[in-house]
Structures are given as C-alpha cells and as structure tokens.
Design a protein around this motif. Sequence first.
Motif, PDB file in Angstrom:
ATOM      1  N   CYS A 194      11.370 -48.367  45.896  1.00 43.91           N
ATOM      2  CA  CYS A 194      10.749 -47.492  46.886  1.00 43.91           C
ATOM      3  C   CYS A 194      11.764 -46.507  47.460  1.00 43.91           C
ATOM      4  CB  CYS A 194      10.147 -48.309  48.016  1.00 43.91           C
ATOM      5  SG  CYS A 194       8.712 -49.252  47.492  1.00 43.91           S
ATOM      6  N   ALA A 195      13.025 -46.933  47.530  1.00 40.72           N
ATOM      7  CA  ALA A 195      14.039 -46.084  48.141  1.00 40.72           C
ATOM      8  C   ALA A 195      14.603 -45.055  47.164  1.00 40.72           C
ATOM      9  CB  ALA A 195      15.166 -46.941  48.688  1.00 40.72           C
ATOM     10  N   ALA A 196      14.299 -45.210  45.845  1.00 44.84           N
ATOM     11  CA  ALA A 196      14.843 -44.279  44.856  1.00 44.84           C
ATOM     12  C   ALA A 196      14.288 -42.877  45.096  1.00 44.84           C
ATOM     13  CB  ALA A 196      14.480 -44.751  43.445  1.00 44.84           C
ATOM     14  N   PRO A 197      15.154 -41.864  45.036  1.00 44.86           N
ATOM     15  CA  PRO A 197      14.661 -40.502  45.250  1.00 44.86           C
ATOM     16  C   PRO A 197      13.708 -40.088  44.137  1.00 44.86           C
ATOM     17  CG  PRO A 197      16.952 -40.484  44.542  1.00 44.86           C
ATOM     18  CD  PRO A 197      16.576 -41.922  44.756  1.00 44.86           C
ATOM     19  N   ARG A 198      12.678 -39.362  44.491  1.00 38.44           N
ATOM     20  CA  ARG A 198      11.686 -38.907  43.532  1.00 38.44           C
ATOM     21  C   ARG A 198      12.093 -37.524  43.036  1.00 38.44           C
ATOM     22  NH1 ARG A 198       5.555 -38.936  45.535  1.00 38.44           N
ATOM     23  NH2 ARG A 198       5.976 -41.124  45.756  1.00 38.44           N
ATOM     24  N   ALA A 199      11.982 -37.297  41.732  1.00 38.66           N
ATOM     25  CA  ALA A 199      12.338 -35.993  41.170  1.00 38.66           C
ATOM     26  C   ALA A 199      11.367 -34.935  41.673  1.00 38.66           C
ATOM     27  CB  ALA A 199      12.285 -36.065  39.654  1.00 38.66           C
ATOM     28  N   THR A 200      11.886 -33.754  41.936  1.00 39.80           N
ATOM     29  CA  THR A 200      11.006 -32.645  42.295  1.00 39.80           C
ATOM     30  C   THR A 200      10.411 -32.078  41.009  1.00 39.80           C
ATOM     31  OG1 THR A 200      12.685 -30.947  42.077  1.00 39.80           O
ATOM     32  CG2 THR A 200      12.528 -32.067  44.223  1.00 39.80           C
ATOM     33  N   PRO A 201       9.303 -31.350  41.099  1.00 38.13           N
ATOM     34  CA  PRO A 201       8.740 -30.740  39.887  1.00 38.13           C
ATOM     35  C   PRO A 201       9.751 -29.831  39.183  1.00 38.13           C
ATOM     36  CG  PRO A 201       7.145 -30.655  41.673  1.00 38.13           C
ATOM     37  CD  PRO A 201       8.442 -31.152  42.269  1.00 38.13           C
ATOM     38  N   GLN A 202      10.508 -29.055  39.945  1.00 44.57           N
ATOM     39  CA  GLN A 202      11.458 -28.125  39.322  1.00 44.57           C
ATOM     40  C   GLN A 202      12.621 -28.869  38.674  1.00 44.57           C
ATOM     41  OE1 GLN A 202      10.459 -24.901  39.077  1.00 44.57           O
ATOM     42  NE2 GLN A 202      12.031 -24.995  37.515  1.00 44.57           N
ATOM     43  N   ASP A 203      13.097 -29.952  39.311  1.00 45.62           N
ATOM     44  CA  ASP A 203      14.149 -30.766  38.698  1.00 45.62           C
ATOM     45  C   ASP A 203      13.658 -31.359  37.380  1.00 45.62           C
ATOM     46  OD1 ASP A 203      15.830 -30.274  40.813  1.00 45.62           O
ATOM     47  OD2 ASP A 203      15.506 -32.222  41.778  1.00 45.62           O
ATOM     48  N   ASP A 204      12.413 -31.824  37.391  1.00 39.96           N
ATOM     49  CA  ASP A 204      11.817 -32.420  36.200  1.00 39.96           C
ATOM     50  C   ASP A 204      11.751 -31.383  35.079  1.00 39.96           C
ATOM     51  OD1 ASP A 204      10.522 -34.721  34.978  1.00 39.96           O
ATOM     52  OD2 ASP A 204       8.641 -33.608  35.139  1.00 39.96           O
ATOM     53  N   ALA A 205      11.273 -30.189  35.406  1.00 37.16           N
ATOM     54  CA  ALA A 205      11.161 -29.125  34.406  1.00 37.16           C
ATOM     55  C   ALA A 205      12.543 -28.733  33.878  1.00 37.16           C
ATOM     56  CB  ALA A 205      10.452 -27.919  35.009  1.00 37.16           C
ATOM     57  N   SER A 206      13.525 -28.644  34.760  1.00 39.07           N
ATOM     58  CA  SER A 206      14.876 -28.265  34.341  1.00 39.07           C
ATOM     59  C   SER A 206      15.484 -29.317  33.414  1.00 39.07           C
ATOM     60  CB  SER A 206      15.777 -28.080  35.561  1.00 39.07           C
ATOM     61  OG  SER A 206      15.324 -27.000  36.338  1.00 39.07           O
ATOM     62  N   ALA A 207      15.232 -30.594  33.724  1.00 40.90           N
ATOM     63  CA  ALA A 207      15.762 -31.677  32.888  1.00 40.90           C
ATOM     64  C   ALA A 207      15.161 -31.620  31.489  1.00 40.90           C
ATOM     65  CB  ALA A 207      15.480 -33.026  33.540  1.00 40.90           C
ATOM     66  N   VAL A 208      13.894 -31.292  31.405  1.00 37.43           N
ATOM     67  CA  VAL A 208      13.249 -31.184  30.087  1.00 37.43           C
ATOM     68  C   VAL A 208      13.802 -29.964  29.347  1.00 37.43           C
ATOM     69  CG1 VAL A 208      11.074 -30.805  28.865  1.00 37.43           C
ATOM     70  CG2 VAL A 208      11.165 -32.381  30.816  1.00 37.43           C
ATOM     71  N   ALA A 209      13.876 -28.823  30.024  1.00 40.13           N
ATOM     72  CA  ALA A 209      14.369 -27.599  29.381  1.00 40.13           C
ATOM     73  C   ALA A 209      15.788 -27.794  28.871  1.00 40.13           C
ATOM     74  CB  ALA A 209      14.296 -26.434  30.361  1.00 40.13           C
ATOM     75  N   ALA A 210      16.566 -28.621  29.558  1.00 38.79           N
ATOM     76  CA  ALA A 210      17.958 -28.866  29.159  1.00 38.79           C
ATOM     77  C   ALA A 210      18.062 -29.609  27.825  1.00 38.79           C
ATOM     78  CB  ALA A 210      18.683 -29.650  30.249  1.00 38.79           C
ATOM     79  N   ARG A 211      16.956 -30.150  27.332  1.00 38.34           N
ATOM     80  CA  ARG A 211      16.972 -30.822  26.024  1.00 38.34           C
ATOM     81  C   ARG A 211      17.307 -29.812  24.924  1.00 38.34           C
ATOM     82  NH1 ARG A 211      18.394 -35.255  26.094  1.00 38.34           N
ATOM     83  NH2 ARG A 211      17.549 -35.570  24.036  1.00 38.34           N
ATOM     84  N   GLY A 212      17.051 -28.532  25.200  1.00 40.54           N
ATOM     85  CA  GLY A 212      17.467 -27.496  24.268  1.00 40.54           C
ATOM     86  C   GLY A 212      16.345 -26.891  23.458  1.00 40.54           C
ATOM     87  N   ALA A 213      16.548 -25.621  23.127  1.00 38.38           N
ATOM     88  CA  ALA A 213      15.571 -24.892  22.321  1.00 38.38           C
ATOM     89  C   ALA A 213      15.374 -25.605  20.987  1.00 38.38           C
ATOM     90  CB  ALA A 213      16.046 -23.468  22.102  1.00 38.38           C
ATOM     91  N   GLY A 214      14.129 -25.636  20.572  1.00 35.55           N
ATOM     92  CA  GLY A 214      13.805 -26.258  19.289  1.00 35.55           C
ATOM     93  C   GLY A 214      13.388 -27.712  19.400  1.00 35.55           C
ATOM     94  N   THR A 215      13.576 -28.329  20.574  1.00 37.77           N
ATOM     95  CA  THR A 215      13.152 -29.718  20.740  1.00 37.77           C
ATOM     96  C   THR A 215      11.631 -29.800  20.603  1.00 37.77           C
ATOM     97  OG1 THR A 215      14.978 -30.211  22.241  1.00 37.77           O
ATOM     98  CG2 THR A 215      13.073 -31.686  22.343  1.00 37.77           C
ATOM     99  N   ARG A 216      11.182 -30.669  19.714  1.00 36.82           N
ATOM    100  CA  ARG A 216       9.744 -30.790  19.457  1.00 36.82           C
ATOM    101  C   ARG A 216       9.045 -31.440  20.641  1.00 36.82           C
ATOM    102  NH1 ARG A 216       5.853 -34.246  17.352  1.00 36.82           N
ATOM    103  NH2 ARG A 216       4.375 -33.305  15.904  1.00 36.82           N
ATOM    104  N   VAL A 217       7.924 -30.831  21.056  1.00 34.66           N
ATOM    105  CA  VAL A 217       7.115 -31.359  22.154  1.00 34.66           C
ATOM    106  C   VAL A 217       5.897 -32.090  21.597  1.00 34.66           C
ATOM    107  CG1 VAL A 217       5.697 -30.719  24.148  1.00 34.66           C
ATOM    108  CG2 VAL A 217       7.896 -29.570  23.750  1.00 34.66           C
ATOM    109  N   ALA A 218       5.234 -31.474  20.634  1.00 38.29           N
ATOM    110  CA  ALA A 218       4.034 -32.042  20.019  1.00 38.29           C
ATOM    111  C   ALA A 218       3.669 -31.212  18.808  1.00 38.29           C
ATOM    112  CB  ALA A 218       2.875 -32.046  21.014  1.00 38.29           C
ATOM    113  N   GLY A 219       2.761 -31.722  18.006  1.00 40.92           N
ATOM    114  CA  GLY A 219       2.192 -30.926  16.930  1.00 40.92           C
ATOM    115  C   GLY A 219       1.169 -29.972  17.534  1.00 40.92           C
ATOM    116  N   LEU A 220       1.096 -28.751  17.016  1.00 42.10           N
ATOM    117  CA  LEU A 220       0.127 -27.790  17.546  1.00 42.10           C
ATOM    118  C   LEU A 220      -1.287 -28.337  17.423  1.00 42.10           C
ATOM    119  CD1 LEU A 220      -0.404 -24.993  18.737  1.00 42.10           C
ATOM    120  CD2 LEU A 220      -0.463 -24.094  16.382  1.00 42.10           C
ATOM    121  N   ALA A 221      -1.567 -29.022  16.348  1.00 42.42           N
ATOM    122  CA  ALA A 221      -2.910 -29.556  16.125  1.00 42.42           C
ATOM    123  C   ALA A 221      -3.242 -30.715  17.066  1.00 42.42           C
ATOM    124  CB  ALA A 221      -3.053 -30.020  14.678  1.00 42.42           C
TER     125      ALA A 221
END
Length: 142
Positions: free
Chosen positions: A26-53
């Motif tokens: 309960c005491a653990a800090p919760r990630a903000t939406p922008q922190d979450d988005a930045s952490a994902v973007a930091a995975r790097g260009a080309g990282t697969r998210v899903a199949g288009l289909a």
Amino acid sequence: MTDLSRRQVLGVAGATVAGTCLLSACAAPRATPQDDASAVAARGAGTRVAGLADVAVGGALAVDVDGHALLLTRPAEREVHLFSSICPHAGCKVAPAGDELDCPCHGSRFAPTDGAVLGGPAGAPLAQIPVEIQGSDVVLAG
Ligand code: FES
C-alpha cells in the motif's frame, strides 16, 4: 508447548508477516501515467507491441509490454495509437469499451485517437506512446 498453542503462535506470526506485506504494498508509490508511458517508450524504437491483425479496425486491445498495461487502438486500417492504461484521474486501469476507452472507477471516458477526455472527472488525457506499423506488426516508433 502443546500443538494448539504452537498453531496459535504460528498463526499470529503468519498474520503479522502478511499484514506487513500488505502495508508495504500500500505504501509503494504508484507510477504516474506519464512515467508509465516514458518507461515503455524507453524500450526503444522497433520494440514489438502487437500484431496489427490482433486489433480490429475501429477497436482497441489491452496489451502488456514488459509488465506495463497498455491500450492499443486502431481507429482506421493504417492508423494505430498506444496509451498507458493508468487513468490520469486517480490511477485506476482504463479498459477498451466499444469505440472508446473507459475507466471503471469514476466513469472517465477517453478518445481512441488521442486519449482526449470525452467525459468524467479526469482532467488530462491518457499518456500516449508513439507507435507505427512495420509490416504486420505494431512497434514503438523512434
Ligand atoms: S480513476 Fe479513472 S475516473 Fe477516477
């Protein structure tokens, strides 16, 4: 020590450990939406998210990238968008709901094209993560 008293001692010790763990979580800090988005973007260009289909035209899909719960939308055949699922209002998990993205906690609703607030108490849009289509996949954009 009798069997009964030994069980009682172990039960109290177990409850104490469980209570401590719950309090820590309960005491653990919760990630903000922008922190979450930045952490994902930091995975790097080309990282697969899903199949288009995997996501229907006009639909949305809940996806996971390295433990981050995300929302992939596809408003048109060759148009995709990716958002953090963390609600900017109070941190609940936003989910696909028909042709929009909805928060189950207090009713905020978001647009699938830019994460803009369509209704409810949220005062900011969903945090967006740049993506692009590469062949048959949706990947993080550079
Ligand atoms: S946490 Fe999403 S609307 Fe309140």
